[in-house]
Design an enzyme around this catalytic site. Structure first.
Site, PDB file in Angstrom:
ATOM      1  N   ILE A  16       0.947  -1.165   0.015  1.00  0.00           N
ATOM      2  CA  ILE A  16      -0.090   0.054  -0.128  1.00  0.00           C
ATOM      3  C   ILE A  16       0.982   1.187   0.189  1.00  0.00           C
ATOM      4  O   ILE A  16       0.703   2.068  -0.859  1.00  0.00           O
ATOM      5  CB  ILE A  16      -1.053   0.040   1.230  1.00  0.00           C
ATOM      6  CG1 ILE A  16      -2.187  -1.131   0.826  1.00  0.00           C
ATOM      7  CG2 ILE A  16      -1.587   1.320   1.456  1.00  0.00           C
ATOM      8  CD1 ILE A  16      -2.701  -1.454   2.382  1.00  0.00           C
ATOM      9  N   VAL A  51      10.706   3.553  12.418  1.00  0.00           N
ATOM     10  CA  VAL A  51      10.020   4.608  13.206  1.00  0.00           C
ATOM     11  C   VAL A  51       9.900   4.220  14.754  1.00  0.00           C
ATOM     12  O   VAL A  51       9.494   5.140  15.471  1.00  0.00           O
ATOM     13  CB  VAL A  51       8.585   4.529  12.613  1.00  0.00           C
ATOM     14  CG1 VAL A  51       8.320   4.939  11.247  1.00  0.00           C
ATOM     15  CG2 VAL A  51       7.680   3.289  12.928  1.00  0.00           C
ATOM     16  N   GLY A  79       3.971  -0.422   9.400  1.00  0.00           N
ATOM     17  CA  GLY A  79       3.375  -1.111  10.311  1.00  0.00           C
ATOM     18  C   GLY A  79       3.567  -2.573  10.174  1.00  0.00           C
ATOM     19  O   GLY A  79       4.034  -2.893   9.318  1.00  0.00           O
ATOM     20  N   TYR A 142      -2.747  -5.616  17.168  1.00  0.00           N
ATOM     21  CA  TYR A 142      -2.676  -4.686  15.959  1.00  0.00           C
ATOM     22  C   TYR A 142      -4.144  -4.025  15.787  1.00  0.00           C
ATOM     23  O   TYR A 142      -4.128  -2.675  15.522  1.00  0.00           O
ATOM     24  CB  TYR A 142      -2.855  -5.718  14.715  1.00  0.00           C
ATOM     25  CG  TYR A 142      -2.860  -5.354  13.274  1.00  0.00           C
ATOM     26  CD1 TYR A 142      -1.752  -4.543  12.790  1.00  0.00           C
ATOM     27  CD2 TYR A 142      -3.980  -5.185  12.626  1.00  0.00           C
ATOM     28  CE1 TYR A 142      -1.662  -4.211  11.644  1.00  0.00           C
ATOM     29  CE2 TYR A 142      -4.111  -4.737  11.346  1.00  0.00           C
ATOM     30  CZ  TYR A 142      -2.857  -3.962  10.869  1.00  0.00           C
ATOM     31  OH  TYR A 142      -2.931  -3.573   9.424  1.00  0.00           O
ATOM     32  N   LYS A 146      -4.197   0.078  15.644  1.00  0.00           N
ATOM     33  CA  LYS A 146      -5.040   0.865  14.560  1.00  0.00           C
ATOM     34  C   LYS A 146      -6.057   1.531  15.004  1.00  0.00           C
ATOM     35  O   LYS A 146      -6.421   2.708  14.386  1.00  0.00           O
ATOM     36  CB  LYS A 146      -5.199  -0.413  13.329  1.00  0.00           C
ATOM     37  CG  LYS A 146      -4.124  -0.995  12.816  1.00  0.00           C
ATOM     38  CD  LYS A 146      -3.239   0.003  12.049  1.00  0.00           C
ATOM     39  CE  LYS A 146      -2.446  -0.624  11.251  1.00  0.00           C
ATOM     40  NZ  LYS A 146      -1.391   0.628  10.286  1.00  0.00           N
ATOM     41  N   ILE A 175      -6.751  -6.124   1.212  1.00  0.00           N
ATOM     42  CA  ILE A 175      -6.325  -5.471   0.302  1.00  0.00           C
ATOM     43  C   ILE A 175      -5.172  -6.563  -0.214  1.00  0.00           C
ATOM     44  O   ILE A 175      -4.315  -7.007   0.478  1.00  0.00           O
ATOM     45  CB  ILE A 175      -5.429  -4.187   0.240  1.00  0.00           C
ATOM     46  CG1 ILE A 175      -6.527  -3.165   1.041  1.00  0.00           C
ATOM     47  CG2 ILE A 175      -4.957  -3.659  -1.026  1.00  0.00           C
ATOM     48  CD1 ILE A 175      -7.787  -3.016   0.227  1.00  0.00           C
TER      49      ILE A 175
END
Length: 231
Positions: A16, A51, A79, A142, A146, A175
């Protein structure tokens, strides 16, 4: 043709994130992408950044700003997952996912806001997941990370809105990416049965929601959660 903007996409080397970076490049924007391993689409500035490391986040912004000017559009997409049922979930399974997905996003948005406040404009787009809204067995860590992004975006909207800075969440459903390719046919069929549109989404469909939020057409949308999940 509007002036090219300085865009930063985290986790932009595949899936993505890569599609989002490519979509902004196609619009003529100047795009920097970060990933832990480096790499990304042609035409983007490739930066290596974890990150979970505050110093690495600072350096990524310094490098992006040196190349393209102050970051006007931040897409926080990096992520990870560490899926397991809660009784088997270790402290590390929990903390590693929260540290990357939630605390990493805190670091990115804090640093981006600094430059955007000076510019008196900006777009912050956080990539969440439909799981953050619905929950999912085996993904307590998760889903918590999120759904936490919604709280970040809505709070940033109230803090930064008076300076023409918007903050929104895009929540993709199933996706087709490398991350979903590892699912079994049985798992895929089970997911498909829950999707009214009866198909999986493409990375480009997520990217088009992101570029719209960053466009003049999305300028009065802030604090929103946009599901891209086939219903």
């Amino acid at each position: 043709m509007s002036e090219p903007r300085s865009v930063l996409v985290t986790g932009g080397n595949r899936g993505i994130g890569r599609a989002i970076a490519e979509a902004f490049l196609a619009l003529g924007d100047q795009v920097a992408v970060t990933s832990r391993s480096g790499g990304g689409p042609d035409g983007a500035l490739h930066l290596t950044c974890d990150v979970t490391d505050a110093a690495a986040v600072e350096q990524a912004f310094v490098d992006a700003e040196a190349a393209h000017g102050p970051v006007e559009v931040l897409v926080a997409n990096a992520g990870i997952t560490a899926d397991t049922l809660i009784l088997r979930m270790s402290e590390d399974d929990w903390s590693s996912v929260i540290e990357t997905n939630l605390t990493g996003t805190f670091r990115l948005t804090k640093r981006a806001a600094k430059g955007m406040l000076r510019l008196r404009r900006g777009r912050i787009i956080l990539i969440s997941s439909v799981v953050g809204l619905t929950g999912q067995a085996g993904q307590v860590n998760y889903a918590a990370s999120k759904s936490g992004l919604v709280g970040i975006a809505r709070s940033l909207t109230r803090e930064l809105g008076s300076r023409s800075i918007t903050a929104n969440v895009v929540a993709p459903g199933f996706i087709e990416t490398d991350m979903t390719a590892v699912l079994s046919d049985e798992q895929k069929a089970g997911i498909m049965g829950q999707v009214p549109l009866q198909r999986y989404g493409s990375v480009d469909e997520v990217a088009s929601a992101v570029t719209w939020l960053a466009s003049p057409g999305g300028s009065y949308v802030s604090g929103a959660v946009i599901p891209v999940d086939g219903g």
